[in-house]
Structure formats: structure tokens, C-alpha cells
Design a protein around this motif. Sequence first.
Motif, PDB file in Angstrom:
ATOM      1  N   ILE A 287       0.867  -1.184   0.000  1.00  0.00           N
ATOM      2  CA  ILE A 287       0.000   0.000   0.000  1.00  0.00           C
ATOM      3  C   ILE A 287       0.897   1.224   0.000  1.00  0.00           C
ATOM      4  O   ILE A 287       1.754   1.373   0.876  1.00  0.00           O
ATOM      5  N   ALA A 288       0.695   2.096  -0.988  1.00  0.00           N
ATOM      6  CA  ALA A 288       1.626   3.196  -1.205  1.00  0.00           C
ATOM      7  C   ALA A 288       0.906   4.533  -1.163  1.00  0.00           C
ATOM      8  O   ALA A 288      -0.329   4.599  -1.238  1.00  0.00           O
ATOM      9  N   ILE A 289       1.701   5.613  -1.084  1.00  0.00           N
ATOM     10  CA  ILE A 289       1.095   6.919  -0.834  1.00  0.00           C
ATOM     11  C   ILE A 289       0.735   7.694  -2.091  1.00  0.00           C
ATOM     12  O   ILE A 289       0.085   8.726  -1.996  1.00  0.00           O
ATOM     13  N   SER A 290       1.196   7.235  -3.272  1.00  0.00           N
ATOM     14  CA  SER A 290       0.815   7.979  -4.477  1.00  0.00           C
ATOM     15  C   SER A 290       0.760   7.059  -5.678  1.00  0.00           C
ATOM     16  O   SER A 290       1.471   6.060  -5.748  1.00  0.00           O
ATOM     17  N   GLN A 291      -0.086   7.415  -6.611  1.00  0.00           N
ATOM     18  CA  GLN A 291      -0.205   6.642  -7.843  1.00  0.00           C
ATOM     19  C   GLN A 291       1.146   6.526  -8.548  1.00  0.00           C
ATOM     20  O   GLN A 291       1.545   5.464  -8.983  1.00  0.00           O
ATOM     21  N   ARG A 292       1.824   7.655  -8.649  1.00  0.00           N
ATOM     22  CA  ARG A 292       3.041   7.684  -9.442  1.00  0.00           C
ATOM     23  C   ARG A 292       4.123   6.750  -8.910  1.00  0.00           C
ATOM     24  O   ARG A 292       4.927   6.216  -9.654  1.00  0.00           O
ATOM     25  N   ILE A 293       4.129   6.556  -7.603  1.00  0.00           N
ATOM     26  CA  ILE A 293       5.210   5.814  -6.960  1.00  0.00           C
ATOM     27  C   ILE A 293       5.174   4.320  -7.293  1.00  0.00           C
ATOM     28  O   ILE A 293       6.166   3.599  -7.123  1.00  0.00           O
ATOM     29  N   GLN A 294       4.027   3.852  -7.804  1.00  0.00           N
ATOM     30  CA  GLN A 294       3.833   2.413  -7.956  1.00  0.00           C
ATOM     31  C   GLN A 294       4.799   1.765  -8.947  1.00  0.00           C
ATOM     32  O   GLN A 294       5.292   0.664  -8.729  1.00  0.00           O
ATOM     33  N   ALA A 295       5.031   2.415 -10.083  1.00  0.00           N
ATOM     34  CA  ALA A 295       5.890   1.796 -11.103  1.00  0.00           C
ATOM     35  C   ALA A 295       7.289   1.581 -10.566  1.00  0.00           C
ATOM     36  O   ALA A 295       7.899   0.508 -10.761  1.00  0.00           O
ATOM     37  N   TRP A 296       7.810   2.574  -9.847  1.00  0.00           N
ATOM     38  CA  TRP A 296       9.154   2.449  -9.277  1.00  0.00           C
ATOM     39  C   TRP A 296       9.183   1.324  -8.242  1.00  0.00           C
ATOM     40  O   TRP A 296      10.090   0.486  -8.254  1.00  0.00           O
ATOM     41  N   TYR A 297       8.208   1.290  -7.371  1.00  0.00           N
ATOM     42  CA  TYR A 297       8.157   0.215  -6.373  1.00  0.00           C
ATOM     43  C   TYR A 297       8.145  -1.155  -7.057  1.00  0.00           C
ATOM     44  O   TYR A 297       8.827  -2.085  -6.656  1.00  0.00           O
ATOM     45  N   ARG A 298       7.318  -1.272  -8.074  1.00  0.00           N
ATOM     46  CA  ARG A 298       7.227  -2.564  -8.765  1.00  0.00           C
ATOM     47  C   ARG A 298       8.574  -2.975  -9.349  1.00  0.00           C
ATOM     48  O   ARG A 298       8.980  -4.135  -9.256  1.00  0.00           O
ATOM     49  N   GLU A 299       9.254  -2.034  -9.957  1.00  0.00           N
ATOM     50  CA  GLU A 299      10.560  -2.367 -10.541  1.00  0.00           C
ATOM     51  C   GLU A 299      11.551  -2.808  -9.465  1.00  0.00           C
ATOM     52  O   GLU A 299      12.360  -3.710  -9.689  1.00  0.00           O
ATOM     53  N   VAL A 300      11.494  -2.152  -8.296  1.00  0.00           N
ATOM     54  CA  VAL A 300      12.399  -2.540  -7.213  1.00  0.00           C
ATOM     55  C   VAL A 300      12.078  -3.951  -6.734  1.00  0.00           C
ATOM     56  O   VAL A 300      12.978  -4.798  -6.577  1.00  0.00           O
ATOM     57  N   VAL A 301      10.800  -4.231  -6.521  1.00  0.00           N
ATOM     58  CA  VAL A 301      10.403  -5.567  -6.057  1.00  0.00           C
ATOM     59  C   VAL A 301      10.857  -6.624  -7.072  1.00  0.00           C
ATOM     60  O   VAL A 301      11.413  -7.664  -6.705  1.00  0.00           O
ATOM     61  N   GLU A 302      10.638  -6.337  -8.352  1.00  0.00           N
ATOM     62  CA  GLU A 302      11.044  -7.309  -9.373  1.00  0.00           C
ATOM     63  C   GLU A 302      12.563  -7.446  -9.456  1.00  0.00           C
ATOM     64  O   GLU A 302      13.076  -8.530  -9.729  1.00  0.00           O
ATOM     65  N   SER A 303      13.279  -6.370  -9.220  1.00  0.00           N
ATOM     66  CA  SER A 303      14.747  -6.460  -9.270  1.00  0.00           C
ATOM     67  C   SER A 303      15.270  -7.365  -8.156  1.00  0.00           C
ATOM     68  O   SER A 303      16.355  -7.929  -8.273  1.00  0.00           O
ATOM     69  N   TYR A 304      14.508  -7.506  -7.082  1.00  0.00           N
ATOM     70  CA  TYR A 304      14.904  -8.423  -6.011  1.00  0.00           C
ATOM     71  C   TYR A 304      14.498  -9.869  -6.328  1.00  0.00           C
ATOM     72  O   TYR A 304      14.756 -10.768  -5.524  1.00  0.00           O
ATOM     73  N   GLY A 305      13.834 -10.099  -7.454  1.00  0.00           N
ATOM     74  CA  GLY A 305      13.373 -11.449  -7.787  1.00  0.00           C
ATOM     75  C   GLY A 305      12.134 -11.845  -7.015  1.00  0.00           C
ATOM     76  O   GLY A 305      11.795 -13.022  -6.958  1.00  0.00           O
ATOM     77  N   PHE A 306      11.435 -10.873  -6.428  1.00  0.00           N
ATOM     78  CA  PHE A 306      10.291 -11.190  -5.573  1.00  0.00           C
ATOM     79  C   PHE A 306       8.947 -10.936  -6.258  1.00  0.00           C
ATOM     80  O   PHE A 306       7.897 -10.943  -5.607  1.00  0.00           O
ATOM     81  N   GLY A 307       8.976 -10.718  -7.566  1.00  0.00           N
ATOM     82  CA  GLY A 307       7.737 -10.380  -8.274  1.00  0.00           C
ATOM     83  C   GLY A 307       6.659 -11.441  -8.168  1.00  0.00           C
ATOM     84  O   GLY A 307       5.471 -11.123  -8.151  1.00  0.00           O
ATOM     85  N   SER A 308       7.046 -12.713  -8.095  1.00  0.00           N
ATOM     86  CA  SER A 308       6.006 -13.751  -8.097  1.00  0.00           C
ATOM     87  C   SER A 308       5.226 -13.778  -6.789  1.00  0.00           C
ATOM     88  O   SER A 308       4.153 -14.368  -6.724  1.00  0.00           O
ATOM     89  N   ARG A 309       5.718 -13.161  -5.750  1.00  0.00           N
ATOM     90  CA  ARG A 309       4.999 -13.102  -4.478  1.00  0.00           C
ATOM     91  C   ARG A 309       4.117 -11.848  -4.366  1.00  0.00           C
ATOM     92  O   ARG A 309       3.370 -11.708  -3.400  1.00  0.00           O
ATOM     93  N   LEU A 310       4.248 -10.943  -5.317  1.00  0.00           N
ATOM     94  CA  LEU A 310       3.546  -9.661  -5.230  1.00  0.00           C
ATOM     95  C   LEU A 310       2.104  -9.805  -5.739  1.00  0.00           C
ATOM     96  O   LEU A 310       1.878 -10.042  -6.918  1.00  0.00           O
TER      97      LEU A 310
END
Lengths: 248, 248, 248, 248, 248, 248
Positions: free
Chosen positions: C113-136
Motif C-alpha cells: 500500500i503506497a502513498i501515491s499513484q506515481r510511486i507504484q511503477a518504481w516500487y514494482r521495478e524494485v520488487v522485481e529487481s529483487y526477484g520477488f515479483g512472483s509473491r507480489l
Amino acid sequence: MRVLLVNPNISDSVSDLIRAEAQRSASPGTEIEVLTAPFGVAYIETRFEALLGAHAAAQVAAEHHARFDAVVVAAFGDPGLAGLREVLPVPVTGMTEAALASAHLLGHRISIIAISQRIQAWYREVVESYGFGSRLASIRALDRPISAIGGVQQEHAQALKALAERAVVEDGAEVIVLAGAPLAGLARSLHGQLPVPVVDGVSSAVRHAETLAALKPGRARSGSFAPPPAKPHRGLHPAIARLLDHPR
Amino acid sequence: MRVLLVNPNISDSVSDLIRAEAQRSASPGTEIEVLTAPFGVAYIETRFEALLGAHAAAQVAAEHHARFDAVVVAAFGDPGLAGLREVLPVPVTGMTEAALASAHLLGHRISIIAISQRIQAWYREVVESYGFGSRLASIRALDRPISAIGGVQQEHAQALKALAERAVVEDGAEVIVLAGAPLAGLARSLHGQLPVPVVDGVSSAVRHAETLAALKPGRARSGSFAPPPAKPHRGLHPAIARLLDHPR
Amino acid sequence: MRVLLVNPNISDSVSDLIRAEAQRSASPGTEIEVLTAPFGVAYIETRFEALLGAHAAAQVAAEHHARFDAVVVAAFGDPGLAGLREVLPVPVTGMTEAALASAHLLGHRISIIAISQRIQAWYREVVESYGFGSRLASIRALDRPISAIGGVQQEHAQALKALAERAVVEDGAEVIVLAGAPLAGLARSLHGQLPVPVVDGVSSAVRHAETLAALKPGRARSGSFAPPPAKPHRGLHPAIARLLDHPR
Amino acid sequence: MRVLLVNPNISDSVSDLIRAEAQRSASPGTEIEVLTAPFGVAYIETRFEALLGAHAAAQVAAEHHARFDAVVVAAFGDPGLAGLREVLPVPVTGMTEAALASAHLLGHRISIIAISQRIQAWYREVVESYGFGSRLASIRALDRPISAIGGVQQEHAQALKALAERAVVEDGAEVIVLAGAPLAGLARSLHGQLPVPVVDGVSSAVRHAETLAALKPGRARSGSFAPPPAKPHRGLHPAIARLLDHPR
Amino acid sequence: MRVLLVNPNISDSVSDLIRAEAQRSASPGTEIEVLTAPFGVAYIETRFEALLGAHAAAQVAAEHHARFDAVVVAAFGDPGLAGLREVLPVPVTGMTEAALASAHLLGHRISIIAISQRIQAWYREVVESYGFGSRLASIRALDRPISAIGGVQQEHAQALKALAERAVVEDGAEVIVLAGAPLAGLARSLHGQLPVPVVDGVSSAVRHAETLAALKPGRARSGSFAPPPAKPHRGLHPAIARLLDHPR
Amino acid sequence: MRVLLVNPNISDSVSDLIRAEAQRSASPGTEIEVLTAPFGVAYIETRFEALLGAHAAAQVAAEHHARFDAVVVAAFGDPGLAGLREVLPVPVTGMTEAALASAHLLGHRISIIAISQRIQAWYREVVESYGFGSRLASIRALDRPISAIGGVQQEHAQALKALAERAVVEDGAEVIVLAGAPLAGLARSLHGQLPVPVVDGVSSAVRHAETLAALKPGRARSGSFAPPPAKPHRGLHPAIARLLDHPR
């Protein structure tokens, strides 16, 4: 050919459904026997219940496999399947794995129709553990109480058909898998009523078991499906102990 | 704080190793108790053995969890972990999951060093079931007979260190996980001898269990980690039956 | 033990929130210090802003790390984290990585849960860069203007709770991560109000930093987290130059 | 058409190589300008150095972009590229992304030949962050000291060619990417000497920048590549502050 | 430079659209020729039709390639592209691959707008076969009958624009690809009307073909894009037989 | 039951091998007919050759399917399979898909043994297009000239067996698939000589075709496997034109 189907749940009414569909779908000359778990729950919906069902299925298979050419784990989710494949001397199939193997030959994207909301997470994990997640269009499930597990398919036939139709239209399903032993035979009664092919787990598992028993691909003596290495154990059911001590 | 570690194997010598490392790594004030499975095998290497160990771990945890703030499944491969997370009222961690959680914070590519060739396939499936496969550089394992499971780390210390070194040089490992309760404490004795960080499953599982118990993130009342829906069951150990009938 | 938290943004009000939650969640005896970036933006929402924040975090950490046993990058998205892990002699954790490590131990599918619409794409890229995308399971975010970044959690508490509830019901979230340093402490005030566990980044990052400092897994002298090879440089802040010239 | 290439490193000798290859490969009528980072390191091999180079590239691009139709981040690894794409009013390409875009049109499996062992992990993370990991056959790299970064391709020409040949034979590479601005132009001198197509980052980045400038696909006014939302900032270089305050 | 575009469909009206856009987007001095398939269907929407179009495209390219510096397969879905890349002595591009290569340089998440519901599954399979599935935000398509394939973009201009807008708002598209040769030129007429960059397959394929022809990366003499090994054949079109018997 | 096997290659000697193994493995009462492609190459190794074979298989199936209950595309790589599944009124299986479906029921990691180096890339792409890449341990292939395609399995029996053994030992294969119609029957003659199960494509495809014909899962009237929408066409073989004009 003789095929043993093990119901990892304690529900005799579901064993009856399994037996009926297995007999209808078996090849001429195949004898079917269905055995019910001596301990466990009425129907597995969760990982914890699957853990119990896996042990129950293992115990039944350990006790009775010697008289059969193939064994089927007759619950969707395949509790105990991979473990049994290590220790039994005959081919073992499971409803999820077999239904997906059939479905893969009929279309690209597959939806699973299930009997309860709760069961979906476990089913998804099983499908993904097989490496088949990319073919899964969706899992859709009933969201109403089940009064008697053996009567789900009669009680909720229209709702189940509606779920399948939504999977086709909204999720792009090209094949429908009707999931769970309590739905055994429903694919047959829905024949021609859905716009895509419909697959049943029991009939797929029986047919694929026959095929593996007929083609005789050979047993694993190496790799992770060879029998477990011998080692000390304690407190196990004698039939399970025998499998560990005297591997095929 | 009180933490219960359940050894899903029947090996008391390994329980001793677990206890020693857990006590060394716990925070001040944390009490540690280790219980050994009443049935099962000496050490789990295969899916079939894991199926037995999962049930044994469930039974021990069901009987004893009430006195504890957190429970640890103290075998690499985490038999029974996800199921126990559904039914227990306290946090549950497992050695594989916890070791990987630690390792993820120390480097990108992780290698697991294991005690037997056979165990690798099962470990790999567990890691992949957690969605962590993309971080796994390799699994490397001893290929020699184990004379006594409780003495593996003494007997094969140099071979285990050599495997870790090869994982760094040949597989690009940036973190090493020493896998299996029989290796509990080895990371500590190898400190400073490897060119990358080394993680131990027991200490990670204890520390993460403490953290979860301290931060109190709340219990799942919804979703697939909520307690299983009530339903008929038969033949289960009373403590397991109680968990199903009187969910947290 | 002394833990330094670096706020990669220029917002002192958010540093106050970070400090308060870090002190509440640290183990007894841990000293907390929070420092604010000397340059950058009020709160990072984009890749360009993260690039600026990464350099600012690096500079603060380079100047001050010597007095600490561990360093925390105290912004969700972890700007500069992987780079700092190469050069600092102590463990470094970040809010995203640490929150996900905790969440992985509580359930399978995780929503942020994030504080702004815009922030989501960056967060997603970070999560995926950790290899954790399949848990998201999903990222959900506020879609309203933020009047003061330090007051987001008060101003929008109900909307944030509602987003979490939708993530559980519609996205199948089994764990909620409340993302962003401006939400530090909100998990604590929402305790018991959501049907699944809730994880906070600051408390997770502090606790995991303590654990790594306590377990002493060792430093990387090889691989991609070893210090960068020595080479010419120009125009860098003296503290950064020192890290490059005199690696740990 | 005017194209600006920004070298995120401080190495003027590499800027000369970039300029020479950019001029050789540009379309008739395209003017090329190459600028060198005012701060940073001699050549980026690590995440920490990339963090510094990203800021340096951003500052140079912010100061000078107004006179150009397109901007190229002229280091393999593309430090700062995604951030600059948010804030600049003209197309931006990077050497890695552009080389892979070309390579994708020439074969399925791609190998990258790099100038140092250490640089490989960072390159791999960049390729995977683009979602292109499944096309990557391998990264192979020199394992010898670099005496002068501007002379790598002369000094190690045979070793670089041998690495490419091994990538073809052992890794199944169907296209070779010669990675790193210090290798700019080497693809041209190796023409016809390798059994698969060879791609150079500088020429690809220049050509793709020209194409984007010519086809005029339009700017992002929505989504994660629109300019960052306005917000307070402090201590930034005036040109960067201007980009944030007066977005395109 | 001379570029041949092969329309794998029998639709002369679409060949006219292709020719017009190719000429508008080609570099100065490039000559464009468009040829239409001698057999096949009006527009490919399915795998079976693609199979026919692939053979038709191969035959046309085999007959005419000798006069050209590059060849373009001018249907979205790229029927025959990978095969032609094995046998032709000049670079070959296709509309899907080229449009995605351009789109990858403009944003992270890409949506494809298509002319019919049925065509989506085939497009998705092609995108995934390129390894580009992780960048695909969505495919959206017209759901109305097409009266004349050459007039789709006029007849349905508003509906196509609306689909693109929904892809941006609902699917998070950061780049739009207008798919299908019948939409050639539409990106140009929509310029400035969508909030994200818009990419056209014909112009991308022509430009990338020019770039490959100019940069001369070399031919594959090894690996899976080298010419097929010589072997007996029968019943093939003479131009195809010639390609097999006298490989480049 | 009557099953048609279509050899998409022009090799009558291979059709004889296919016929022999199909007859040996079919259920009692199943009639087998094998037809050979009227045009194409001796054996498909590349994407370009597969494109030709797909059209040839489609033409043969279009002409002859009416007399059969199921159709098998009898070349590994399954040229034309997905397209034929759209247009034929009976179940269609292919050797690769069917062999993998069998193999999935026998072990987790699967290796494919192939007859030529060149063929491997195409096989890999086909396996991945089915979403089965995560189960593929390796593809290993002969690296010697094939003097007569119908005699490969005799000429190279020992080399093929050695490749399978290496796949087990070095690649962790738990099931071996002997790939290519020229190897039809080899699994049978290797029975018991390899330490893991061995699967043959022809027998799997015949058995699965029988199962699908027996279970009658229903035809696709919706989704991407429904018949292609009617539309103008030109220059097609009359039997193919008939399939398009008068869909099942």
C-alpha cells in the motif's frame, strides 16, 4: 490391468463418485478399485489438510499397491503424489497432474473450476509447483456453503457451469478443468454445453495410468524419483516401513 | 520469550546440535526448547520422507505450541511449515525460508551447501515453491556416505568448506547457506574463512521467529493462511483434531 | 548496538516518523540515529528522484557509518542500498527489502500500500529487481494530493486502511506491507484492524539490521558485493572518495 | 539532427572512442557531440559506481540537452537512463538497451563480452531489469588488469575475440554484443571474423536515437515516464532543479 | 538502399497502406517495394492462417530478395520471420519484433491495440516467443466486424483511439503499439492525441531494417540462424529450393 | 478407432518407423494409417524447414482427416499442430507435446535426446512455447553426420544411449525423451538399459490421441482454438480451402 484409486479423504460418498467415473472411463478390461483414507478430513482445502491427506494416501497405497498395475491419488491437489512416485514400483498419477496433461493437449490457456473459495490458493500452488503456471488462465470457485460433499455437483450444477462460462468469456479459458473428486463425472454430464473442451480429473488420471502401465517407460533407479536411500526410521506404519526397507 | 523448535526427524543427536546453535544465537531472555519427532526417519532427503516428517512436525507442534511465543520447523526443507502457519496461533518459521530471508539481505545470488546428493532435488523444489528460484546460484552437496547424521559437520568439515568455495568461484555465489539441521553451528565455526557471508538456518529461524513475535504483525483471519474451515474428520491425533475443531 | 537510519529525502518531518518507529521497534539496548539527506526532494516517487536520493543516501552513509554497527536506507524503494552494500563495512538493510523479507515469513501473496499513484511503477521495478515479483499480489496507492508529507498517515488513515482491505478481498493479499517512510508506525496503529498480518518497513529494517549485526555472517571479499576495485576518480565528496580509496 | 552523447565516466580517452564510432555510424547530416562527466570514476564496474555515474550523467544531460534532438547515455549499463527518460523532452537511448534492441533483431540468444570480471553482475542485473534475461546466453569477460581504459580494445583484441568465439561455441550465442564504451568501434574492426553477427553499443544507441527522433512517437504525459510531480527540493544542481521545476 | 516489404496476406489494399507508410518513414535515398502474397487469406488472425502466410511470405522473399538490401515481413505476428532469417543473405525484420524494439526504448510497459478479438491469442504467443512477455501490459482489440480490411483505420479510428486510452488508464501502458498492417500510418495521424508514445510497425520495421543494413553486423555462419544443412527435398517452389541448395 | 499419423517430412523410411511403433503401441482395435508429406525436406531441423513442413502437414491432414477419429502430427517439433487444432473436427496430438505430457507424469526434470546439433534450438523454442521450459533439464544431440535418416537409430544406437546417460548424470534428467520420428521405437529397444524412464513420441502421441478421442472432452467453439473466422482467401489447396469455408 488393475488400477487402484486412493481417496486421501475420509468421504465414502466421494469414493463412490470416483468409482463410478473411473469405471465409465477405463478401457475395456481394466479393473478399478477405490479405497478411502482411514484418517483425515472430509475434503482437503488447505495445506494443513493436504499434509494429513498425503500421509493417509501414502499409508493406503503402501498397504495395497502390490495387487495393482498402477495407482491413482484421487484428490485434486495430488496429496502425496510425488512422494509415492519415489517409493511405489508401479506408475502413479494424480488428478491435477493428469487433468492438466489432458488439458495441455486441447488448448493453451486452462481454467480450473473448484468447489470452494478456500481451496484455490492450494490448487494454484500445486499447479505452479508442476511448472504449469503459465498455462493457467484462472481458478474460479463456488462461494457458497457445501451441505454434503458427495452432493456438490448436483446441488451446484448451474453455478459450476456458470463459473466455467465466465472463465471462458472473462479469463480467456480455452479448456476447462472441473476440479476435485466431488465433481467426478460432471464433465460427462456437461458434454456439449460449454463452448470449449472440458476435462475431468478422475477419467484423465485413470487413462494416463493405463497408458503408463501399457507403455512401460521403465522405473527410476537414479535421480530424485529413485527409492529413498535406506536409513533408520521409527514409529512408521508397517506398510510404509516395508516400502522404505525393501525398495522396489 | 519462549521459542519451540521442532525437529521433524527422529535424530536426537541433531536435536542437540539444533539446541546448541539456537541457544547461542537467541536474543538475551529468549528461552529455547527443542523437541524431536516421535516418528519418521533419521534425516529427510526425499519428498516421501518429507511427507512423513511434515505430519510428525505437525503433531509435535499441535501438542506443545501452547506454551510458546513462536515455533520453528527445524529441518531444512521446512516440512509442514506452510500448513502449520495456517493452524497455529503464533508465528512459525522454517530453516530454509528463514535462511533465505537472511541471505537475501546479504547478496543477490545464493548457493546452498547440502549434506547429500539426493537431498538437492527436494531443496530446489522448496526454494522454487517460495518464488526464490531466481536468486539461487546453485545447490552443491556432499557425495559421500554419512556414517552418523549428528557428526556430519565434524566428519566432513573440509569437504563442506570446499563445496562453498567452489560455489563462490564457479557458480557466482555471493552468499552461502549451510543447509540442514545437521550443519547447525557450522557457519559460526567457519566465520571468516569464506570470502562471502555465510548463513545458518537455525540461527536465522530463531532470530526471525523472535522478530515476528516482537513486532506482532497480526494473525490471518482471511485468505489462505487463516485456519481451515471446520469440517468432519476422523482418526487424527487428538492435538491435531483440537487445532481443527478450535481454531485460534 | 548502534543503528544509523538514513532518510534519502530532505523531509525532516518524515525523519521524525522514522525515528519514532525505529525506537519503538528496536531491541533493548539498541541506539537509533536518523539523519536526513542534505540534498534531494521531499519524497521520492520516480526513477529520476531515486537517482538523486541514492547519491544523497550514499553521501550521508559515507560520512557517518563509522560510528554504527549497521545502516538502514530509510526510504521504501531502497535508493542506493545495493551500492552501499558494496562499500560499507557493516550490514545495510533497506525498507523494501526488509519489509518483504518479513512478509515472506507471514504469507505467500503480498500487497504493498503506497502513498501515491506515481510511486507504484518504481516500487514494482524494485520488487522485481529483487526477484520477488512472483509473491507480489498487487500495489495499491492513494490517488489524492498530499498536503504535507509528514502528515500523510493521519490525513489519509481511512483511505489507506480501505486500500489494504481491497488488496485482501480483490487481490488475494495474505500480507500487507505499508510502504514508504511517511507511513512508519501506521502498521502499529492499525494492529488488529486488518484480517491479515501487516508489515512496516522501518521496524523490519531495524530488526533485520540488528539480526545481521548480531549473527555476523561475514563480509564479502569476493563477488559483486566486495568493495569496488581501486581506480581513478574525480570530483567526489571526500567521504565517498575515502570509501573508494580505503575499502573495508 | 543533433545527438548528444554523455559519457558518465571521467575518462576523456573513452569519450574520444565514443565520438569516433558515433561519427562513423551516424546517418548523413547528423551532428554528434560527446561530453564527459565532471565527477565520478574512470569506468563503472559496480552498483555503487553506477549510482555516482547516474547522477553525473543526469547533471550533464540537464545542463546541455536543450541544443539536441536526442540524448545517448554512453556507458554500457545505462546509468541514469530510465530517470532521464522521465525528465528530458527528447528521446534518450542507452548503450545496453540499444545494443540489445539491435541484437534482438539478429538472433535469439545473445552473449555480452565485457572488459572485467567484476562488471558482469551489474550488467546482468541491468539486462534482467529490462525483462531481457531470457534472451541472454551468457556474459563473458576479460580477467586481466586494464592498464589504460582507453586502450583496452587494442591491448586485449585477441582475448576479446576469443571470448566471443567461446560464447558462440560453448554458450550457444547467436549474436555477440561487445559491451562497454571502451570497446566502441571494435565490432567494426572484427567485421567478418566471427561466425555470428556482432553488435556495438554506441552505433546502436546513435542509430536508434536518430530513429526515435525521426519517427516522433510522442512524449509521455501520463504513466511512469511522464515528468515527476512538482514538489519541494533542496541542494540540487541548478540545471537539475530547472528540470524538476519546469518539466517539458 | 532498397528495402522489400512482403505482405503475407492477399490484400492489395493493405499493401497500399504499407507502401504509403513505408515511404513516409524511410530515410532519404531508401527505395521501397511492397509485394503481396500470391496465396493465403485476406488477413491473418489465427495460427492456421499464420502457417499459410508464413509459406507465402517465404515464397515471395525467396523469389525477389536478390534485388534488395533488406527484407521486411509486413504483417504483425511476423509470419515466417525467424525462418527467413535463417535463409536470406540480407537482414530481415518483422512488424511485431520491430515495433516492440522501438517501444522498448520509449517506456517499460507496452500495450498492443489490434483489429480483432480473435487475433489477440496469436499476437500474445508471438510476443512471448520473443521473450518479451514481461513488458506486455495488455492486448486490446476491436470487437466489431471489419467490412473492408483496407479501411479499418478510417472506419474504426475513434474506437481504436479509445482502446489505446483504456490501455493507458486501466492497464498502465506507457507505450502503445498499433498492431497490424491495416493500421499502418495510424500512429502518424494520432500524433499528439494520446498521453504516451505511439509506435507503428511498418515504420519501425523499415527503419530498423535500414539500420541493420547500414551497420553491417555480419551474417550467421554458425548457430541456429545459419543456413539449414543441405538435405534432400521435394516438391518445393524453385525459389525456395534454390535457397536450400545454394545457401548464402 | 482410426488414427491418422501425418509425417510432415518426405521420408518414406521414417514413415515406416512411425507406422511400426504406432501399431505396436496402439490399443487393441485401433487402426493406424501413416501418410507422408508430398512436399518438404527429408527431416526438419530448422525454423525455415518447419515452416514448410507445417504447410505440408496441414495439406495432408486437410485432405484425409475425414476418415479418422484423431490425427497425429508425426514429427518432433509438432509443425502445424496448433494450427490444425483450430481447424480439424477431431483431436490432434503432436510428438513433442505428447511425449512431454507423458514425461511430466514420470519425473520432474526432463531431457530430450535429438539426432542433430542444429535441431536443438528449434526443439527448445517449441518446448518453451508450450510453457514447459522450467521442466526441461537439457537437450543433447548427436554431433555426427546422418547417412540415411531412416537408419539413424541403428547406426547411432550406442551414441544415443550415451547421450541419455550423460543427461541423467550431468544434467539431472529424471525422464528421457527420445526425440524425432527417426527414433520411433528406440525407447522400446532400450527398455531397462537406462536408470530413468524413457519416453517415445510416437507411442505417446498415439495413446494420448486415443484417450482424447475416447473421453470426448468436446470441441472449441470459442476462444483461439475455434475455427478461424470466414474471410476471403486465394490460391489455397482445395482441401485447405474447404476447411476454411466449411468449418467443423
